[in-house]
Scaffold this active site. Sequence first.
Site, PDB file in Angstrom:
ATOM      1  N   GLU B  50       0.807  -1.221   0.000  1.00  0.00           N
ATOM      2  CA  GLU B  50       0.000   0.000   0.000  1.00  0.00           C
ATOM      3  C   GLU B  50       0.842   1.274   0.000  1.00  0.00           C
ATOM      4  O   GLU B  50       0.404   2.310  -0.494  1.00  0.00           O
ATOM      5  CB  GLU B  50      -0.960   0.016   1.191  1.00  0.00           C
ATOM      6  CG  GLU B  50      -2.086  -1.016   1.113  1.00  0.00           C
ATOM      7  CD  GLU B  50      -1.691  -2.363   1.695  1.00  0.00           C
ATOM      8  OE1 GLU B  50      -0.485  -2.586   1.946  1.00  0.00           O
ATOM      9  OE2 GLU B  50      -2.596  -3.197   1.897  1.00  0.00           O
ATOM     10  N   PHE B 112     -10.663  -7.238  14.713  1.00  0.00           N
ATOM     11  CA  PHE B 112      -9.635  -7.710  13.797  1.00  0.00           C
ATOM     12  C   PHE B 112      -9.367  -6.642  12.732  1.00  0.00           C
ATOM     13  O   PHE B 112     -10.288  -6.126  12.118  1.00  0.00           O
ATOM     14  CB  PHE B 112     -10.073  -9.020  13.140  1.00  0.00           C
ATOM     15  CG  PHE B 112      -9.105  -9.533  12.112  1.00  0.00           C
ATOM     16  CD1 PHE B 112      -7.830  -9.959  12.482  1.00  0.00           C
ATOM     17  CD2 PHE B 112      -9.449  -9.561  10.761  1.00  0.00           C
ATOM     18  CE1 PHE B 112      -6.932 -10.413  11.526  1.00  0.00           C
ATOM     19  CE2 PHE B 112      -8.556 -10.018   9.814  1.00  0.00           C
ATOM     20  CZ  PHE B 112      -7.290 -10.438  10.192  1.00  0.00           C
ATOM     21  N   GLN B 113      -8.114  -6.316  12.513  1.00  0.00           N
ATOM     22  CA  GLN B 113      -7.681  -5.302  11.550  1.00  0.00           C
ATOM     23  C   GLN B 113      -8.310  -3.932  11.800  1.00  0.00           C
ATOM     24  O   GLN B 113      -8.604  -3.187  10.876  1.00  0.00           O
ATOM     25  CB  GLN B 113      -7.927  -5.782  10.103  1.00  0.00           C
ATOM     26  CG  GLN B 113      -7.026  -6.980   9.747  1.00  0.00           C
ATOM     27  CD  GLN B 113      -6.928  -7.257   8.265  1.00  0.00           C
ATOM     28  OE1 GLN B 113      -7.864  -7.007   7.524  1.00  0.00           O
ATOM     29  NE2 GLN B 113      -5.795  -7.802   7.836  1.00  0.00           N
ATOM     30  N   LYS B 162     -17.174  -0.669   7.089  1.00  0.00           N
ATOM     31  CA  LYS B 162     -17.661  -1.679   6.138  1.00  0.00           C
ATOM     32  C   LYS B 162     -19.193  -1.678   6.029  1.00  0.00           C
ATOM     33  O   LYS B 162     -19.741  -1.770   4.932  1.00  0.00           O
ATOM     34  CB  LYS B 162     -17.162  -3.070   6.550  1.00  0.00           C
ATOM     35  CG  LYS B 162     -17.436  -4.112   5.484  1.00  0.00           C
ATOM     36  CD  LYS B 162     -16.752  -5.428   5.794  1.00  0.00           C
ATOM     37  CE  LYS B 162     -17.016  -6.431   4.689  1.00  0.00           C
ATOM     38  NZ  LYS B 162     -16.368  -7.730   4.956  1.00  0.00           N
ATOM     39  N   MET B 476      24.424   7.874   1.055  1.00  0.00           N
ATOM     40  CA  MET B 476      24.475   9.165   1.746  1.00  0.00           C
ATOM     41  C   MET B 476      24.849   8.975   3.216  1.00  0.00           C
ATOM     42  O   MET B 476      25.619   9.752   3.779  1.00  0.00           O
ATOM     43  CB  MET B 476      23.129   9.890   1.616  1.00  0.00           C
ATOM     44  CG  MET B 476      23.152  11.312   2.141  1.00  0.00           C
ATOM     45  SD  MET B 476      24.469  12.304   1.409  1.00  0.00           S
ATOM     46  CE  MET B 476      23.618  13.032   0.025  1.00  0.00           C
TER      47      MET B 476
END
Lengths: 163, 563
Positions: B50, B112-113, B162, B476
């Site tokens: 993502e 969950f999530q 949802k 760097m």
Amino acid sequence: MYILSVIVENKPGVLFRITNLFRSRNFNIESITVGITEKPDLSRMTITTVSDVKTLEQLVKQLQKLIDVIQINVLNKENAVYRELALIKMSAKDPTTRIEIANFATIYRGNIMDISNETITVEIIGTPDKIDAFKNLVSGYGILQVARTGVSALPRGTIDDDL
Amino acid sequence: MSEMSGAAALMTALEKEKVEYIFGLPGGANLPIYDALVDSKIRHILVRHEQSAAHMADGYARIKRKAGVCFATSGPGATNLVTGIATAYADSSPIIAVTGQVALPMIGKDAFQETDIIGVTNPCTKYAFQPRHASEIPEMVKKSFYIAESGRPGPVLLDIPKDVQQQVTKMEFPDYIKVRGYNPVVDADLSEINKACEMLLKAEKPIIMAGGGVILSGAFPELQALAELLSIPVVTTFKGKGAFPENHQLALGPIGMHGHAEANKMVLEADCIVAIGARFSDRTVGRFDEFGKDINVIHFDVDPAEIGKNKSVNAAVIGDVKSSLRSLIKLIPKNFRTNEEISKLWLARKRELVNYYEDSIKDYSREITAKKALKKLRELLPAEGIVTTEVGQCQMWASLHFDVISPGTFFSSTGLGTMGFGFPASIGAKAARNDVPVVDIAGDGSFSMTENSLAVSVLEDLPVIVFLLNNQMLGMVAQWQRTFYNRRYSGVHQKNCPDYCKLAESYGAQAFRVSSMDELDKAIKNSIKSDVATVIDIPIDPDEDVYPFVAPGTGLKDMIIGA
């Protein structure tokens, strides 16, 4: 001390956005109060802060950027009515002490809210200075608990706003 | 008013906003949205992580100058977006991130999530919406685009539970919306423009510092007109690189920590700086207290909060810089001639400095160096080709040695400095402009972070060129350890792993490893013509440093020219 009177959307999450801005930008909050205004969809936040003029300017500009902030007024002691409420509970085991404290409270236009055999609780409404002064005055009796609301303020006289 | 689900309303609203691409990845909490996507005309690009979805939307936005859209599910999908959102926020790029959220009754139950993504992204979004009822979605989408694209652009999050996606209700799509607390300034105060104009006309050694705001508002012709009208040399901030053609005789290129030596020097000698859409970042000006202490500073910016944030100014023109510059140009008298004697001296000083530093900054002796490779790329890439960069040495070499000729064709993660940004962002840029070649100037360290986007570039037919300056190092960091930590290298070696050509080929991309300038020449020509993603692996010396540079915590005057 500066007093910011901030009109914001009355919705969940707005207080978080404002206090989070103070934290993330390293600004100082002395006190913050929130309550509904004359319009049900708007809240007024009164924020007091101790900062220099340059920081204050940045603070106002950053607050103004928040989309939930509708209007900001910077008030000072001269152009505002501002009040804070404090509840101060003191140790007061003998009757003489209780009478003394009650007398002081009367002088400060405070009210006795509760008395027990061992304590006395006074309500003081006024500017933060006045509350500090009363606290200092009675500190010798043993202050047990203090609850302060933070400042609520309105600009004096009429102001033009079309909210 | 028509009846549909929240998810269908989202897709319809996005179509009404003329969205062409969505970069995203599905999951449990945005399944209804992905189901609605099946019936949509909008093209979905499936990413492999993502973070890259947000960078692709960002790259698309920077080239199209229109919000890019990315999708993620709740929880880890949403938190994976955060780096991309913060990157867009730091560079004022408009993206709309649509995340799925657990159903309303589950919110706050550690479901969950579940993540409080609105809380997580609060400091790096312009605003975040969470509809509690499907009927709110169309208006929220419209507000999201308005907020993301107007004023100082930035990311907006739309977090949709949802059950709200599934809810079917009557939907109204507004044609017009107003956001009460949001009034981005458009027209600047004319008296401040007057004041700025007077200061500028009086200046003997003026300089323009053009920032990202010039690119965001597309003020390229106005900037060039102003510079030419008054013969003012132009330096750019790193985000402003490419705001002004770098082959123009008034161009001095970038200033700052990794700016051109002559540009830094010239800024220190100026008597008036016109900062346009620039925010005086520490990377640009070094120490705030030293920079521009005794000179007039004129600041053009769309964001009032930028005025006086890092630098106090003598005139502040708040508003869209394109229209502000137009008003300023109108105020300059037609017959105005700069004091030619003084102006000639100032421009002569510019040429003198350019020549001086050209001679004093030596390149390394190897056949291929980063500098030579980038000059070759410039020579072969068409002027309108788009270039993005990763972060680190590759980025700063690009800043120093790759001249942007066509304004607005270069971008990089300049504010947040996000490694792994350039490659997915270049894919987003390709989606916005598929008619020109797009090149990501990469280092091996950054490329490792989002190299899995090769799958996207190949399978979605969005071919870009990865110009990989490969020193097998986090270069760097290694340079800083070499310079400031007495060569005590710590955690910087990548030791030739993986074989980037094999890696690219395994994704179906083409790859070249080059060991001479001739091979590089052929590889660049081949990949510009190619219609498949290409990785050009260019091994360079791990000891090659970026010069000049300004050490952190010092001022521009303390610039280090070479080892």
